[in-house]
Design a protein around this motif. Structure first.
Motif, PDB file in Angstrom:
ATOM      1  N   CYS A 248       0.986  -1.117   0.117  1.00 27.71           N
ATOM      2  CA  CYS A 248      -0.051   0.208   0.040  1.00 27.71           C
ATOM      3  C   CYS A 248       1.028   1.361   0.010  1.00 27.71           C
ATOM      4  N   GLY A 249       1.983   0.993   0.160  1.00 28.35           N
ATOM      5  CA  GLY A 249       3.145   2.222   0.122  1.00 28.35           C
ATOM      6  C   GLY A 249       3.208   2.978   1.436  1.00 28.35           C
TER       7      GLY A 249
ATOM      8  N   GLU B 176       5.601   3.566  12.646  1.00 27.25           N
ATOM      9  CA  GLU B 176       4.847   2.689  13.937  1.00 27.25           C
ATOM     10  C   GLU B 176       3.717   1.858  13.214  1.00 27.25           C
ATOM     11  N   ARG B 177       3.377   1.755  11.975  1.00 22.46           N
ATOM     12  CA  ARG B 177       2.515   0.898  11.435  1.00 22.46           C
ATOM     13  C   ARG B 177       3.177  -0.254  10.626  1.00 22.46           C
ATOM     14  N   LEU B 178       4.383  -0.095  10.504  1.00 27.99           N
ATOM     15  CA  LEU B 178       5.291  -1.331  10.064  1.00 27.99           C
ATOM     16  C   LEU B 178       5.858  -2.272  10.839  1.00 27.99           C
ATOM     17  N   GLY B 179       5.837  -3.394  10.931  1.00 29.36           N
ATOM     18  CA  GLY B 179       6.427  -4.179  11.949  1.00 29.36           C
ATOM     19  C   GLY B 179       6.926  -5.451  11.445  1.00 29.36           C
ATOM     20  N   LEU B 180       7.465  -6.406  12.174  1.00 32.49           N
ATOM     21  CA  LEU B 180       7.982  -7.729  11.598  1.00 32.49           C
ATOM     22  C   LEU B 180       7.594  -8.856  12.458  1.00 32.49           C
TER      23      LEU B 180
ATOM     24  N   ARG C  44      12.093 -13.328   8.388  1.00 34.36           N
ATOM     25  CA  ARG C  44      11.127 -12.697   8.967  1.00 34.36           C
ATOM     26  C   ARG C  44       9.961 -12.448   7.966  1.00 34.36           C
ATOM     27  N   ALA C  45       8.821 -11.869   8.551  1.00 34.44           N
ATOM     28  CA  ALA C  45       7.534 -11.394   7.734  1.00 34.44           C
ATOM     29  C   ALA C  45       7.646 -10.080   8.004  1.00 34.44           C
ATOM     30  N   ASP C  46       7.650  -9.151   6.991  1.00 32.57           N
ATOM     31  CA  ASP C  46       7.525  -7.732   7.297  1.00 32.57           C
ATOM     32  C   ASP C  46       6.088  -7.467   7.066  1.00 32.57           C
ATOM     33  N   THR C  47       5.438  -6.739   7.989  1.00 30.69           N
ATOM     34  CA  THR C  47       3.805  -6.729   8.379  1.00 30.69           C
ATOM     35  C   THR C  47       3.669  -5.229   8.144  1.00 30.69           C
ATOM     36  N   CYS C  48       2.337  -4.992   7.866  1.00 27.08           N
ATOM     37  CA  CYS C  48       1.821  -3.395   7.470  1.00 27.08           C
ATOM     38  C   CYS C  48       0.489  -3.355   8.034  1.00 27.08           C
TER      39      CYS C  48
ATOM     40  N   ARG D 291      -1.337  -6.508   5.324  1.00 28.72           N
ATOM     41  CA  ARG D 291      -0.503  -7.449   4.373  1.00 28.72           C
ATOM     42  C   ARG D 291       0.936  -7.839   4.989  1.00 28.72           C
ATOM     43  N   TYR D 292       1.563  -8.778   4.526  1.00 27.46           N
ATOM     44  CA  TYR D 292       2.712  -9.210   4.989  1.00 27.46           C
ATOM     45  C   TYR D 292       3.475  -9.707   3.703  1.00 27.46           C
TER      46      TYR D 292
END
Length: 327
Positions: A252-253, A258-262, A272-276, A281-282
Motif C-alpha cells: 500500500c506504500g 509505527e505501522r510497519l512491523g515484523l 522474517r515476515a514484514d507486516t503492515c 498485509r505481509y
C-alpha cells in the motif's frame, strides 16, 4: 517497528555469515542465473533440513516441484527476437517494460511441461490427486486447449474439464507457464539495467512481489561495502528482482514506522515476515546481509512457512500467497 516472536522450530546450525556480505552492482539481483539451479536447490534444501529438522517433510514434498520448475526454466527457449525497449518516460511514469504487450506465447511448450509437472504436483499436493488425474485424462483426449490454459494462467476464466475445479486448473496453468515466463524475464534483465525503477510492482511485467531480501551493496570502484542492506523485491509472476525502499510497504506504500512491523523467530532472526498495519498485509523477507551465499528464493520462502502461519494467525494476509500456503 514492533516485533513478535512466533513459535517456530529452532535452528541447530546458523546460516554462514561473512563480514563484508555479497555484492550487487545492477538494478536487478546479483544471483548468477548460470549456476546449476537444480544442484543449488538440492543443496539449499538439504542445508535447511539439517538446520531445521521439523521442516524436512515439507522440503521433501515441495523440493521436487522447485527442481522441476528449474529444469523447465533452464531448458526453455527464452525471449525470441530483439529485446523490447522501455516506453518513453517508463521509469518516472511507472510503466513496466512489457506493459501493453506481455510475454511471448508459450502455449506450444505446455504439453511437454505438463508431462513433467503433473506427477510432481501429484506428489506435492496429494489432496489434489483426483483433480490432477481428471486433468491428465482431459489432456490425453484433447479435452482442454493449451491456449485456454495459458489464458487461465493469466487470470482469464477458462471452463475447466469435468472433475477439475477452476481453482485447480488455474493453479496448474500458473505452474506450467511460470518457468517459461521466468526464462523470458531473465533474458530481459539487460534492458532493466538502463531503466531505473522505484515502484513496488515488477519493472518487467507489473506483477506483485511475494518475497524480499536484504543484501549488502559494495562500491566496486573502491571495494567498500555499504552498511545495512539494500532491499530487493521478488516478482511472484516472473521472478524479476528489483531494488525498493526499505521502510515502505510494497502493498500500500505506507511509510509510517509505527505501522510497519515484523515477525521473526529468535532462533532464525534473519528470516522474517514484514507486516503492515495499514493494509494488514505481509511479505516474507530474508536478511542476507551477513550471508556468504544467497539461497534460492523459493527454498528460503518455503523455510518460512512457520512465519507465514504466525502472520496469518496474527491477522495479516500475504501480498501473494505461496503455492504451499495458499488458502
Amino acid at each position: 517497528m514492533h516485533a513478535a516472536t512466533p513459535d517456530t522450530p529452532a535452528a541447530t546450525t546458523a546460516a554462514t555469515p561473512m563480514p563484508g556480505g555479497n555484492t550487487i552492482s545492477d538494478e536487478t539481483s546479483a544471483i548468477d542465473p548460470t549456476q546449476n539451479a537444480c544442484l543449488r536447490l538440492r543443496e539449499d534444501a538439504a542445508r535447511l533440513a539439517r538446520e531445521v529438522p521439523p521442516l524436512r517433510p515439507l522440503l521433501d514434498a515441495f523440493a521436487p516441484l522447485l527442481e522441476a520448475r528449474a529444469r523447465l526454466r533452464d531448458a526453455a527457449p527464452g525471449w525470441a527476437g530483439p529485446l523490447p525497449c522501455p516506453a518513453p518516460g517508463a521509469s518516472t511514469k511507472g510503466i513496466p517494460l512489457l506493459s501493453g504487450c506481455g510475454f511471448q506465447d508459450v502455449s506450444e511448450h505446455l504439453p511437454a511441461a505438463l508431462e513433467l509437472l503433473l506427477p510432481v504436483l501429484n506428489g506435492a499436493f496429494p489432496a489434489l490427486a483426483p483433480e490432477l488425474a481428471a486433468l491428465r485424462r482431459a489432456l490425453d483426449i484433447g479435452g482442454i486447449d493449451v491456449v485456454a490454459l495459458v489464458a487461465s494462467a493469466g487470470g482469464c476464466i477458462a471452463p475447466p474439464p469435468p472433475g477439475v475445479s477452476a481453482e485447480v486448473l488455474s493453479f496448474v496453468a500458473v505452474e506450467a507457464v511460470r518457468p517459461f515466463i521466468e526464462r523470458q524475464a531473465r533474458d530481459l534483465a539487460p534492458v532493466l539495467r538502463a531503466m531505473p525503477w522505484a515502484r513496488p510492482v515488477c519493472p518487467t511485467c507489473g506483477g506483485t512481489p511475494n518475497f524480499s531480501r536484504l543484501q549488502r551493496e559494495r562500491d566496486d570502484s573502491e571495494f567498500i561495502t555499504g552498511h545495512g542492506g539494500v532491499r530487493f523485491l521478488h516478482c511472484a509472476t516472473c521472478a524479476t528482482e528489483w531494488r525498493y525502499k526499505r521502510v515502505s510497504c510494497p502493498g500500500c506504500g505506507n511509510e509510517e514506522p509505527e505501522r510497519l512491523g515484523l515477525l521473526a523467530a529468535q532462533e532464525r532472526p534473519f528470516e522474517r515476515a514484514d507486516t503492515c498495519d495499514a493494509c494488514k498485509r505481509y511479505i516474507l523477507c530474508l536478511d542476507a546481509t551477513e550471508f556468504i551465499n544467497l539461497p534460492d528464493p523459493s527454498v528460503s520462502a518455503l523455510a518460512m512457512l512457520p512465519l507465514e502461519l504466525q502472520a496469518r494467525q496474527t491477522g495479516y494476509l500475504p501480498l501473494v500467497p505461496q503455492p504451499w500456503s495458499a488458502g
